[in-house]
Scaffold this motif. Structure first.
Motif, PDB file in Angstrom:
ATOM      1  N   TRP A 185       0.859  -1.172   0.000  1.00  0.00           N
ATOM      2  CA  TRP A 185       0.000   0.000   0.000  1.00  0.00           C
ATOM      3  C   TRP A 185       0.904   1.234   0.000  1.00  0.00           C
ATOM      4  O   TRP A 185       1.432   1.610   1.029  1.00  0.00           O
ATOM      5  N   HIS A 238     -12.924   2.710  -3.970  1.00  0.00           N
ATOM      6  CA  HIS A 238     -11.582   2.576  -3.412  1.00  0.00           C
ATOM      7  C   HIS A 238     -11.436   3.442  -2.177  1.00  0.00           C
ATOM      8  O   HIS A 238     -10.531   4.272  -2.109  1.00  0.00           O
ATOM      9  N   GLU A 292      -1.242   6.681  -2.994  1.00  0.00           N
ATOM     10  CA  GLU A 292      -1.171   6.288  -4.407  1.00  0.00           C
ATOM     11  C   GLU A 292      -2.406   6.739  -5.191  1.00  0.00           C
ATOM     12  O   GLU A 292      -2.325   7.018  -6.375  1.00  0.00           O
ATOM     13  N   GLU A 293      -3.536   6.776  -4.490  1.00  0.00           N
ATOM     14  CA  GLU A 293      -4.730   7.261  -5.179  1.00  0.00           C
ATOM     15  C   GLU A 293      -5.125   8.658  -4.722  1.00  0.00           C
ATOM     16  O   GLU A 293      -5.526   9.497  -5.519  1.00  0.00           O
ATOM     17  N   SER A 294      -4.990   8.894  -3.428  1.00  0.00           N
ATOM     18  CA  SER A 294      -5.433  10.160  -2.844  1.00  0.00           C
ATOM     19  C   SER A 294      -4.449  11.293  -3.098  1.00  0.00           C
ATOM     20  O   SER A 294      -4.816  12.477  -3.014  1.00  0.00           O
ATOM     21  N   TYR A 336     -11.240  10.097  -3.233  1.00  0.00           N
ATOM     22  CA  TYR A 336     -11.074   8.780  -3.847  1.00  0.00           C
ATOM     23  C   TYR A 336     -12.047   8.572  -4.992  1.00  0.00           C
ATOM     24  O   TYR A 336     -13.143   9.125  -5.014  1.00  0.00           O
ATOM     25  N   HIS A 337     -11.638   7.738  -5.897  1.00  0.00           N
ATOM     26  CA  HIS A 337     -12.560   7.324  -6.954  1.00  0.00           C
ATOM     27  C   HIS A 337     -13.502   6.281  -6.388  1.00  0.00           C
ATOM     28  O   HIS A 337     -13.243   5.686  -5.357  1.00  0.00           O
ATOM     29  N   GLU A 356      -8.019   3.814  -0.164  1.00  0.00           N
ATOM     30  CA  GLU A 356      -6.998   4.026  -1.192  1.00  0.00           C
ATOM     31  C   GLU A 356      -6.949   2.810  -2.061  1.00  0.00           C
ATOM     32  O   GLU A 356      -5.971   2.292  -2.468  1.00  0.00           O
TER      33      GLU A 356
END
Lengths: 133, 133
Positions: free
Chosen positions: A59, A130, A63-65, A126-127, A133
Motif C-alpha cells: 500500500w 476505493h 497512491e490514489e489520494s 477517492y474514486h 486508497e
C-alpha cells in the motif's frame, strides 16, 4: 547487506506496526502495518509504504489520494517490533475519512466523541470503490 | 453501559495496540497492547494499564519501577483498532532500558543507531529478575 531488516522482530504474519507521526507538530496521524518489503521500500524511497492486510498487498500511501507521506526519520523500539515514522503528510490529510489524523475520536463521559473536522469529502479524495486508497 | 468498549475491534487475541505519547512534548514513548479489561481499568484509574503478552497478565505500567503513566486523554482511530494515550510519564522514563522512550534507535546509513542516552541504570530501576517490570 540488509542486516537492519534482519534485526526486526516480525510477528507471526511477518508484520510490524508502523506509527506515522507529523514531523513538525508531533501529532500521531495513523498506525498501519509493514512487512519486510514495505519497510525496505519505505527506507529506499523515503515515503511511507505499508502492507495492506485487508487487500494483501503493498500500500503506497497516497497512491490514489495523493496524500503521500514523505519520511523524515525512521525509529525502532527496544523490542525491535514497532516502527515510528516522522513524516510530512502531503495534503494535510492522513485518514481515509478526510481528516488530518485517524485518531479523531476522544474518550469523554463514557463514549467516543468525534472532535476533529472532515477537511475534505472522501468522495472528492477517492474514486468510486476505493475508499481505503 | 460499556458500549464504548464494544465499539473496539479487538484482534483475534482480544487485543489492540496502544500508543503512549507524552502529552506535553508529543514524543512517542512506547507501544504496548491492551485487552478489554486493561482498557476499562486505564479509563477508570486514569493510568496506563496494559496487557503483557509475554507474561499473560495485566501490566500496571510503573508497578515496580514507579514510572507510572498518568493518562490525560484517550483516542481511538477510524478503524477502532488502535488507541492513543496522551500521558504524563512519571520519572521521565518509559523504557525498560532506562531511556525516556522505547524508540531510541534511528535508521542511519543502513543501520539502526542508538541516539538517546540511558537516564537511569535499569538495575537501579528494577529488582533482580524483573527487567520488563
Amino acid at each position: 547487506m540488509q542486516d537492519w531488516l534482519d534485526e526486526i522482530h516480525w510477528n507471526a504474519d511477518g508484520l510490524v506496526p508502523a506509527i506515522a507521526q507529523d514531523y513538525k507538530t508531533g501529532r500521531i496521524l495513523m498506525m498501519a502495518w509493514m512487512n519486510r518489503e514495505s519497510l525496505a521500500l519505505t527506507a529506499r524511497e523515503n515515503r511511507a509504504i505499508y502492507w495492506s492486510r485487508s487487500r494483501g498487498k503493498l500500500w503506497r500511501k497516497g497512491e490514489e489520494s495523493g496524500h503521500v507521506q514523505k519520511v523524515h526519520e525512521l525509529r525502532l523500539d527496544c523490542d525491535a517490533d514497532v516502527i515510528v515514522l516522522q513524516v510530512e503528510q502531503l495534503g494535510g490529510i492522513a485518514c481515509h475519512t478526510g481528516r488530518e489524523s485517524c485518531f479523531y475520536r476522544v474518550f469523554e463521559d463514557g463514549a467516543w466523541k468525534v472532535v476533529d473536522p472532515i477537511l475534505k469529502d472522501p468522495d472528492a479524495i477517492y474514486h468510486a470503490g476505493h475508499r481505503h486508497e
